[in-house]
Write an enzyme that holds these catalytic residues in place. Sequence first.
Site, PDB file in Angstrom:
ATOM      1  N   SER A 116       0.791  -1.231   0.000  1.00 47.45           N
ATOM      2  CA  SER A 116       0.000   0.000   0.000  1.00 47.45           C
ATOM      3  C   SER A 116       0.824   1.284   0.000  1.00 47.45           C
ATOM      4  O   SER A 116       1.567   1.529  -0.941  1.00 47.45           O
ATOM      5  CB  SER A 116      -0.956  -0.043   1.179  1.00 47.45           C
ATOM      6  OG  SER A 116      -1.840   1.021   1.103  1.00 47.45           O
ATOM      7  N   HIS A 117       0.720   2.065   1.062  1.00 45.16           N
ATOM      8  CA  HIS A 117       1.373   3.376   1.076  1.00 45.16           C
ATOM      9  C   HIS A 117       2.856   3.283   1.423  1.00 45.16           C
ATOM     10  O   HIS A 117       3.542   4.308   1.418  1.00 45.16           O
ATOM     11  CB  HIS A 117       0.661   4.296   2.075  1.00 45.16           C
ATOM     12  CG  HIS A 117       0.729   3.793   3.487  1.00 45.16           C
ATOM     13  ND1 HIS A 117      -0.083   2.788   3.948  1.00 45.16           N
ATOM     14  CD2 HIS A 117       1.529   4.138   4.516  1.00 45.16           C
ATOM     15  CE1 HIS A 117       0.213   2.552   5.215  1.00 45.16           C
ATOM     16  NE2 HIS A 117       1.184   3.342   5.583  1.00 45.16           N
ATOM     17  N   ASP A 280      -2.859   6.286  -3.304  1.00 48.18           N
ATOM     18  CA  ASP A 280      -1.662   5.645  -2.754  1.00 48.18           C
ATOM     19  C   ASP A 280      -1.231   4.450  -3.593  1.00 48.18           C
ATOM     20  O   ASP A 280      -1.766   4.207  -4.683  1.00 48.18           O
ATOM     21  CB  ASP A 280      -1.904   5.224  -1.303  1.00 48.18           C
ATOM     22  CG  ASP A 280      -2.883   4.086  -1.185  1.00 48.18           C
ATOM     23  OD1 ASP A 280      -3.743   3.944  -2.073  1.00 48.18           O
ATOM     24  OD2 ASP A 280      -2.784   3.308  -0.217  1.00 48.18           O
ATOM     25  N   ASP A 282      -1.668   1.217  -3.643  1.00 43.71           N
ATOM     26  CA  ASP A 282      -2.627   0.217  -4.128  1.00 43.71           C
ATOM     27  C   ASP A 282      -3.978   0.812  -4.481  1.00 43.71           C
ATOM     28  O   ASP A 282      -4.939   0.073  -4.743  1.00 43.71           O
ATOM     29  CB  ASP A 282      -2.782  -0.916  -3.110  1.00 43.71           C
ATOM     30  CG  ASP A 282      -3.316  -0.442  -1.780  1.00 43.71           C
ATOM     31  OD1 ASP A 282      -3.133   0.751  -1.451  1.00 43.71           O
ATOM     32  OD2 ASP A 282      -3.928  -1.248  -1.062  1.00 43.71           O
ATOM     33  N   ASP A 284      -6.300   2.551  -2.816  1.00 42.67           N
ATOM     34  CA  ASP A 284      -7.497   2.599  -1.963  1.00 42.67           C
ATOM     35  C   ASP A 284      -7.628   3.908  -1.187  1.00 42.67           C
ATOM     36  O   ASP A 284      -8.671   4.180  -0.617  1.00 42.67           O
ATOM     37  CB  ASP A 284      -7.573   1.376  -1.030  1.00 42.67           C
ATOM     38  CG  ASP A 284      -6.321   1.170  -0.210  1.00 42.67           C
ATOM     39  OD1 ASP A 284      -5.380   1.971  -0.334  1.00 42.67           O
ATOM     40  OD2 ASP A 284      -6.283   0.175   0.549  1.00 42.67           O
ATOM     41  N   ARG A 285      -6.563   4.717  -1.186  1.00 41.92           N
ATOM     42  CA  ARG A 285      -6.662   5.985  -0.450  1.00 41.92           C
ATOM     43  C   ARG A 285      -6.924   7.151  -1.393  1.00 41.92           C
ATOM     44  O   ARG A 285      -6.663   7.058  -2.600  1.00 41.92           O
ATOM     45  CB  ARG A 285      -5.372   6.272   0.291  1.00 41.92           C
ATOM     46  CG  ARG A 285      -5.065   5.275   1.362  1.00 41.92           C
ATOM     47  CD  ARG A 285      -3.884   5.750   2.169  1.00 41.92           C
ATOM     48  NE  ARG A 285      -3.565   4.770   3.189  1.00 41.92           N
ATOM     49  CZ  ARG A 285      -2.859   5.030   4.275  1.00 41.92           C
ATOM     50  NH1 ARG A 285      -2.381   6.257   4.453  1.00 41.92           N
ATOM     51  NH2 ARG A 285      -2.603   4.090   5.155  1.00 41.92           N
ATOM     52  N   LYS A 379     -11.633   0.375   0.848  1.00 45.02           N
ATOM     53  CA  LYS A 379     -11.677   1.796   0.568  1.00 45.02           C
ATOM     54  C   LYS A 379     -11.256   1.995  -0.884  1.00 45.02           C
ATOM     55  O   LYS A 379     -10.619   1.122  -1.469  1.00 45.02           O
ATOM     56  CB  LYS A 379     -10.804   2.576   1.546  1.00 45.02           C
ATOM     57  CG  LYS A 379      -9.353   2.131   1.673  1.00 45.02           C
ATOM     58  CD  LYS A 379      -8.723   2.845   2.870  1.00 45.02           C
ATOM     59  CE  LYS A 379      -7.219   2.629   2.940  1.00 45.02           C
ATOM     60  NZ  LYS A 379      -6.846   1.462   3.760  1.00 45.02           N
TER      61      LYS A 379
HETATM   62  C1  VG1 Z   1      -2.780   2.688   8.417  1.00 50.63           C
HETATM   63  C2  VG1 Z   1      -3.942   3.625   8.638  1.00 50.63           C
HETATM   64  C3  VG1 Z   1      -5.235   2.853   8.619  1.00 50.63           C
HETATM   65  C4  VG1 Z   1      -5.351   2.066   7.322  1.00 50.63           C
HETATM   66  C5  VG1 Z   1      -4.125   1.200   7.132  1.00 50.63           C
HETATM   67  C6  VG1 Z   1      -4.118   0.500   5.792  1.00 50.63           C
HETATM   68  O1  VG1 Z   1      -2.710   1.751   9.463  1.00 50.63           O
HETATM   69  O2  VG1 Z   1      -3.798   4.319   9.844  1.00 50.63           O
HETATM   70  O3  VG1 Z   1      -6.305   3.746   8.784  1.00 50.63           O
HETATM   71  O4  VG1 Z   1      -6.498   1.257   7.334  1.00 50.63           O
HETATM   72  O5  VG1 Z   1      -2.946   1.997   7.197  1.00 50.63           O
HETATM   73  O6  VG1 Z   1      -4.161   1.438   4.771  1.00 50.63           O
HETATM   74  P1  VG1 Z   1      -1.702   1.883  10.690  1.00 50.63           P
HETATM   75  O7  VG1 Z   1      -1.880   0.642  11.503  1.00 50.63           O
HETATM   76  O8  VG1 Z   1      -0.339   2.061  10.115  1.00 50.63           O
HETATM   77  O9  VG1 Z   1      -2.126   3.116  11.431  1.00 50.63           O
HETATM   78  V1  VG1 Z   1      -3.389   1.086   3.331  1.00 50.63           V
HETATM   79  O10 VG1 Z   1      -3.927   2.171   2.243  1.00 50.63           O
HETATM   80  O11 VG1 Z   1      -1.728   1.260   3.784  1.00 50.63           O
HETATM   81  O12 VG1 Z   1      -3.663  -0.478   3.056  1.00 50.63           O
HETATM   82 CO    CO Z   2      -3.591   1.567   0.397  1.00 47.40          CO
END
Ligand code: VG1
Ligand code: CO
Length: 546
Positions: A116-117, A280, A282, A284-285, A379
């Site tokens: 993801s991010h 981001d 993948d 979803d953001r 998302k």
């Molecule tokens: C973070 C965000 C959370 C989100 C998760 C996955 O998690 O705070 O809101 O659901 O990333 O997003 P954490 O545990 O690092 O706070 V993604 O777009 O990275 O899959």
């Molecule tokens: Co993501």
Amino acid sequence: MTFVTRTTQPIAGMKPGTSGLRKKVVEFQQPHYLANFVQSVFDAVRPDAGFGGCTLVLGGDGRYFNLEAAQQVIRIAAANGFARVLVGQHGILSTPAASCVIRARGAFGGLILSASHNAGGPDGDFGIKFNGANGGPAVERVTDAIYAHTLAITRILTTDTADVDLGTLGCTTVDGMVVEVFDSVADYLALMRQLFDFDALRRLFAGGFRLAFDAMHAVTGPYAHAIFERELGAPAGTVRNGTPLPDFGGHHPDPNLVHAKALYDEMMAPGAPDLGAASDGDGDRNLIIGRGIFVAPSDSLAMLAANAHLAPAYRAGLAGVARSMPTSGAVDAVARALGIPCYETPTGWKYFGNLLDAGRITLCGEESAGTGSDHVREKDGVWAVLLWLSILAARGQSVREIASQHWATHGRHYYTRHDYEEIATSDAQPLMADLAARLAGLRGTQLGGLTVAEADDFSYTDPVDGSVSAHQGLRIVFADGSRIVYRLSGTGTAGATLRVYIERYEPDPAHHGLDTQQALAGLIALADALAQIRQRTGRQAPDVVT
Ligand code: VG1
Ligand code: CO
């Protein structure tokens, strides 16, 4: 058939976090690492009758190791008896598109190859997560079972078959299993056409509306090109950084004010486009920036909830809404005004699944720039931009006008998140433990001139299946509704990341134009003092302020 059984041993540390298993690429490249995890997933979710007749959806965000991982998954899926694997062309599939395809094709589930991010490339991160038949991330019960299997695994079922050509659309066979390479965008685009009035959006762009969409060299590029530029007629150049790259061009594919700074600067400059958005790794953001105004994700969720009825899919109104616990109360205010329920869940999309499946909510989101609806079970960044565009088209106003009117109606929830990244775990854990131990004693006391109304370690009981998820973040709520929340991230791959979420409600429109950090300065100082962040971590300031 060339199936083989490889002897293996458990590898420690494969516990899925907030969103799947994320590790450094070098860790995933160790012998058996990926295979151990994938086999453990299959062992954990295998139906009594086996995987015969089952379809698996597969794809990723295009990051380094994506293709190699996809080939490994295909071989393991074949040996585990899957009937069919649907792979996005070139191994590409955004997370929301994977969710869409799982649902649209009635698949057993899917494996999404993404961190993801998180940063990518040979020195960056890789990740993998399993989504079930509803298209949503595996719930805790399933991830716990997967983890248990990773600790007990003795063998991997695979085959010696050569790699499949993932560049050419169509079907091939791997040891009796059909591998169908499909267009990564088509199913998703079809769903978006159902949800939104594309003619109205075409008219918006034909009228000169300007969108700047930063795909951050990540997975949304192909989706954004197809939808915004080709379908809706936005001019070429609307989509920036639209070609997925294995290392995201050396950037961090996290759409926040630090990593999407170029977009932010453009939106704050004279002659800025009407809407700036980014997504981001993948897809979803979503980051939403109007001309001269950043819309905090918690506010964006609230504004989308208040205006969703302007898009065809939501014309009948919303059944309810949900937000993760650290997300601001802005959407709660909208829910009260609409007379619909608002649920508060732990961080992570997996907790919205039951509420969506049960029809209790239509829209949900997180402060981390994630918003979505019941159209999929993830998302969805591009969807959020399409909903914003629909609202802007229907209202004929600017983002700033919509935001100001929203705050005038519902009040403004000033909100910020401060991230302290990669601090020592040996600093982070005692910081949280000591604060947790002091929470009960804080209730009723005065802190910085505010009375502590509630202080606890958030625990969630799912209203649909009764499952309990404890230790989901420390929250201190003051009598005036202000809040400070502390959590440790569950997506990082090095050290610990401390997230501090700070919020204050301001009903008076005369005070809605303040700078967020200034509006929250008192609480920010209090948050540091309470947890002794500077003292314990040696950090003088957060790494990322959103
Ligand atoms: C973070 C965000 C959370 C989100 C998760 C996955 O998690 O705070 O809101 O659901 O990333 O997003 P954490 O545990 O690092 O706070 V993604 O777009 O990275 O899959
Ligand atoms: Co993501």
